[in-house]
Design an enzyme around this catalytic site. Structure first.
Site, PDB file in Angstrom:
ATOM      1  N   SER A  52      14.533  -9.075  24.548  1.00 57.65           N
ATOM      2  CA  SER A  52      13.815  -8.061  23.775  1.00 57.65           C
ATOM      3  C   SER A  52      14.528  -6.714  23.835  1.00 57.65           C
ATOM      4  O   SER A  52      14.094  -5.760  23.191  1.00 57.65           O
ATOM      5  CB  SER A  52      12.379  -7.916  24.295  1.00 57.65           C
ATOM      6  OG  SER A  52      12.387  -7.577  25.662  1.00 57.65           O
TER       7      SER A  52
ATOM      8  N   THR B 271     -13.493   8.129 -13.313  1.00 56.54           N
ATOM      9  CA  THR B 271     -14.096   6.968 -12.654  1.00 56.54           C
ATOM     10  C   THR B 271     -13.719   5.783 -13.541  1.00 56.54           C
ATOM     11  O   THR B 271     -13.627   5.944 -14.774  1.00 56.54           O
ATOM     12  CB  THR B 271     -15.637   7.085 -12.553  1.00 56.54           C
ATOM     13  OG1 THR B 271     -16.172   7.147 -13.867  1.00 56.54           O
ATOM     14  CG2 THR B 271     -16.076   8.304 -11.757  1.00 56.54           C
ATOM     15  N   HIS B 272     -13.446   4.655 -12.934  1.00 55.90           N
ATOM     16  CA  HIS B 272     -12.958   3.476 -13.681  1.00 55.90           C
ATOM     17  C   HIS B 272     -11.671   3.795 -14.439  1.00 55.90           C
ATOM     18  O   HIS B 272     -11.364   3.178 -15.454  1.00 55.90           O
ATOM     19  CB  HIS B 272     -14.014   2.952 -14.669  1.00 55.90           C
ATOM     20  CG  HIS B 272     -15.372   2.808 -14.069  1.00 55.90           C
ATOM     21  ND1 HIS B 272     -15.819   1.650 -13.493  1.00 55.90           N
ATOM     22  CD2 HIS B 272     -16.378   3.714 -13.926  1.00 55.90           C
ATOM     23  CE1 HIS B 272     -17.047   1.835 -13.029  1.00 55.90           C
ATOM     24  NE2 HIS B 272     -17.400   3.080 -13.275  1.00 55.90           N
TER      25      HIS B 272
ATOM     26  N   SER C 268      17.407   5.729 -13.628  1.00 57.74           N
ATOM     27  CA  SER C 268      17.576   4.307 -13.904  1.00 57.74           C
ATOM     28  C   SER C 268      19.046   4.021 -14.120  1.00 57.74           C
ATOM     29  O   SER C 268      19.768   4.834 -14.693  1.00 57.74           O
ATOM     30  CB  SER C 268      16.766   3.938 -15.149  1.00 57.74           C
ATOM     31  OG  SER C 268      17.288   2.770 -15.743  1.00 57.74           O
TER      32      SER C 268
ATOM     33  N   LYS D  81      15.380   7.941 -18.083  1.00 50.70           N
ATOM     34  CA  LYS D  81      14.353   7.717 -17.061  1.00 50.70           C
ATOM     35  C   LYS D  81      14.431   8.687 -15.889  1.00 50.70           C
ATOM     36  O   LYS D  81      15.503   9.069 -15.455  1.00 50.70           O
ATOM     37  CB  LYS D  81      14.463   6.290 -16.511  1.00 50.70           C
ATOM     38  CG  LYS D  81      13.987   5.204 -17.432  1.00 50.70           C
ATOM     39  CD  LYS D  81      12.492   5.278 -17.763  1.00 50.70           C
ATOM     40  CE  LYS D  81      11.619   4.910 -16.596  1.00 50.70           C
ATOM     41  NZ  LYS D  81      11.709   3.495 -16.258  1.00 50.70           N
TER      42      LYS D  81
ATOM     43  N   GLU E  39       6.264   5.692  -5.348  1.00 51.74           N
ATOM     44  CA  GLU E  39       6.178   4.225  -5.453  1.00 51.74           C
ATOM     45  C   GLU E  39       6.461   3.562  -4.105  1.00 51.74           C
ATOM     46  O   GLU E  39       5.808   2.594  -3.717  1.00 51.74           O
ATOM     47  CB  GLU E  39       7.173   3.715  -6.483  1.00 51.74           C
ATOM     48  CG  GLU E  39       6.789   4.091  -7.907  1.00 51.74           C
ATOM     49  CD  GLU E  39       7.920   3.795  -8.876  1.00 51.74           C
ATOM     50  OE1 GLU E  39       8.089   2.619  -9.223  1.00 51.74           O
ATOM     51  OE2 GLU E  39       8.638   4.732  -9.256  1.00 51.74           O
TER      52      GLU E  39
ATOM     53  N   TYR F 273      -1.378 -12.047  30.640  1.00 53.51           N
ATOM     54  CA  TYR F 273      -0.117 -11.823  29.933  1.00 53.51           C
ATOM     55  C   TYR F 273       0.488 -13.163  29.511  1.00 53.51           C
ATOM     56  O   TYR F 273       0.517 -14.121  30.274  1.00 53.51           O
ATOM     57  CB  TYR F 273       0.896 -11.077  30.820  1.00 53.51           C
ATOM     58  CG  TYR F 273       2.212 -10.864  30.093  1.00 53.51           C
ATOM     59  CD1 TYR F 273       2.391  -9.779  29.239  1.00 53.51           C
ATOM     60  CD2 TYR F 273       3.246 -11.791  30.198  1.00 53.51           C
ATOM     61  CE1 TYR F 273       3.564  -9.610  28.522  1.00 53.51           C
ATOM     62  CE2 TYR F 273       4.428 -11.627  29.484  1.00 53.51           C
ATOM     63  CZ  TYR F 273       4.578 -10.539  28.649  1.00 53.51           C
ATOM     64  OH  TYR F 273       5.732 -10.367  27.936  1.00 53.51           O
TER      65      TYR F 273
HETATM   66  N1  ARG Z   1       9.771  -8.038  27.446  1.00 50.27           N
HETATM   67  C1  ARG Z   1       8.473  -8.314  27.917  1.00 50.27           C
HETATM   68  C2  ARG Z   1       7.424  -7.911  26.883  1.00 50.27           C
HETATM   69  O1  ARG Z   1       7.749  -7.163  26.039  1.00 50.27           O
HETATM   70  C3  ARG Z   1       8.230  -7.575  29.175  1.00 50.27           C
HETATM   71  C4  ARG Z   1       7.274  -8.236  30.089  1.00 50.27           C
HETATM   72  C5  ARG Z   1       7.847  -9.518  30.533  1.00 50.27           C
HETATM   73  N2  ARG Z   1       7.067 -10.149  31.522  1.00 50.27           N
HETATM   74  C6  ARG Z   1       7.292 -11.397  31.877  1.00 50.27           C
HETATM   75  N3  ARG Z   1       6.571 -11.860  32.823  1.00 50.27           N
HETATM   76  N4  ARG Z   1       8.232 -12.119  31.336  1.00 50.27           N
HETATM   77  O2  ARG Z   1       6.286  -8.308  26.896  1.00 50.27           O
END
Ligand code: ARG
Length: 455
Positions: free
Chosen positions: A27, A159-160, A281, A287, A294, A321
């Site tokens: 991550s 309205t509408h 455009s 344009k 948008e 968790y």
């Molecule tokens: N990268 C993990 C998360 O975002 C951190 C916590 C990880 N904990 C674990 N027991 N693997 O949730």
């Protein structure tokens, strides 16, 4: 597969994870953004450990100095994020151990990445909400500035999407200021619940070590500590609340965007958005497109999508968790980014809008929009409302048939005073109830908002 086991949690493993597994589970490619809060959390945790005698003062000093140096390296782009180290927490911890040695190995005492990540996101979110509310106020300010500049401009209210009754353009703009004001309140409320410290909850069941949770929470600026360790590591309510509030703010922004898009079309012609805030455009030379509006409308779809993602992530997830929760971050970061940039761009665009007074005045002067005022006139003369409504309806039908104007027909049928009902400014001035768009009321609202926004 590597022979060596993972350095942080690899004690029980005979081999490290396969490369593909690392790539799938890491991550750090996105949670690196939490580094400032991760480091703040670690410094506070270290101080907390020292307070209860689990670290010496010298060790805390070393840890703090080491973490500050790492923070500096990250900020200056010199830090090498290591994907083998999975996430932001392990990257920073590993770098600390490399830098200061033994003391670094004590930092994670009494802590789990489960309470660490919950702490990091809460800190991050509280800070983001502060920026979001700053941008909301900025946009409100831009709307109020335009409202004040255009305090005499009348447009049809719809309205509408059919012409209904004339209103001051300022009144229309201030409607968005009200919506955004409620959004800011919702964000502040969300921050209140997010600003509680989970650190000390450990992986799930706290710690046998006597940690001083309140002290650590105070160091981090939290307003309190969580009261159930299982809830603390498994809960992501505050993220859902943020998404929900962001989605609603997006709804408001998209409605404002839609109004601006309509108003800038040739069919309405009420406003012109400055060249720098529009695009052209590639094919049609004539344009000039309201792309910012948008995209503000379009990006709202992401905010909605991310709300649904966050809710779905939590659905049926067993306590506490689960690694699923790692999936909370990217949509959260995206929503916060999209919301901040949209609020900012829309505010800038509001400062570059030219109002076409002739078009507005012409559209707002359609006497049919004051048919209700004629009904009110007849009611004041003693006619029951339903009868008056019917009588004016018949007059409108006559206008359509004869092409004689409503004021003329009204004056002919009910006397000259009835014809005078159709003066737009008189009609607006008569709307004096709280919340109605008499120029006096609108001026007072502008004053009220200026005071609120500057205070
Ligand atoms: N990268 C993990 C998360 O975002 C951190 C916590 C990880 N904990 C674990 N027991 N693997 O949730």
């Amino acid at each position: 597969m590597k022979k060596t086991s993972q350095s942080t949690w690899g004690g029980r493993f005979s081999a490290g994870p396969a490369e593909a597994v690392k790539a799938y589970t890491e991550s750090v490619s996105f949670d690196w953004r939490l580094f400032n809060h991760d480091i703040a959390g670690s410094i506070a945790h270290a101080k907390g450990l020292a307070k209860v005698g689990l670290l010496t003062r010298a060790e805390v000093k070393k840890i703090e100095r080491g973490l500050r140096a790492i923070q500096h390296e990250i900020e200056s782009g010199k830090f090498k994020w290591d994907f083998d180290c999975e996430d932001v927490h392990m990257n920073i911890e590993a770098a600390l151990i490399r830098k200061i040695g033994a003391a670094g190995k004590k930092l994670h005492t009494g802590r789990s990445r489960n309470d660490q990540i919950a702490t990091d996101i809460r800190l991050w979110l509280v800070a983001k909400i502060r920026s979001t509310n700053f941008e909301i106020r900025n946009l409100q300010g831009a709307l109020v500035t335009l409202a004040e500049k255009e305090c005499d401009t009348v447009i049809p209210g719809y309205t509408h999407l059919q012409r209904a009754q004339p209103v001051l353009l300022a009144h229309h703009l201030l409607a968005y200021v009200e919506m955004l004001g409620r959004d800011a309140e919702r964000f502040a409320d969300c921050a209140k619940r997010a600003n509680i410290c989970p650190l000390g909850s450990g992986a799930i069941a706290g710690s046998t070590l006597k940690l001083d949770r309140a002290y650590v929470a105070k160091l981090l600026g939290f307003a309190g500590v969580t009261q159930n360790s299982m809830d603390a590591v498994g809960d992501r309510d505050f993220i859902v609340e943020f998404h929900a509030t962001a989605a609603l703010t997006g709804a408001h922004l998209s409605r404002l965007a839609e109004d601006l898009i309509l108003w800038s079309s040739a069919e309405f012609g009420f406003i012109t958005i400055a060249d720098a805030y529009t695009t052209g455009s590639s094919l049609m030379p004539q344009k000039k497109n309201p792309d910012i509006a948008e995209l503000a409308r379009g990006k709202t779809a992401r905010l909605y999508g991310n709300l649904v993602q966050a809710l779905t992530l939590l659905k049926s997830l067993p306590l506490t968790y689960n690694r699923d929760l790692q999936e909370d971050k990217q949509p959260l970061f995206k929503s916060a980014d999209v919301l901040l940039s949209t609020l900012h761009m829309v505010a800038e665009m509001m400062g570059h809008i030219h109002v076409n007074h002739v078009k507005c005045e012409a559209a707002a002067s359609d006497p049919l929009m004051l048919a209700t005022d004629l009904v009110d006139f007849l009611v004041m003369k003693g006619m029951p409302f339903r009868e008056a409504h019917h009588a004016v309806g018949a007059l409108v039908a006559e206008v359509e048939k004869t092409h004689i104007s409503l004021p003329k027909l009204a004056a002919k049928k009910y006397g000259p005073a009835a014809g005078k009902v159709f003066d737009v400014r008189r009609a607006l001035a008569a709307r004096t109830a709280i919340g109605a768009p008499s120029p006096k009321n609108v001026a007072a609202q502008i004053k009220r908002w200026k005071k609120l926004l500057n205070g």
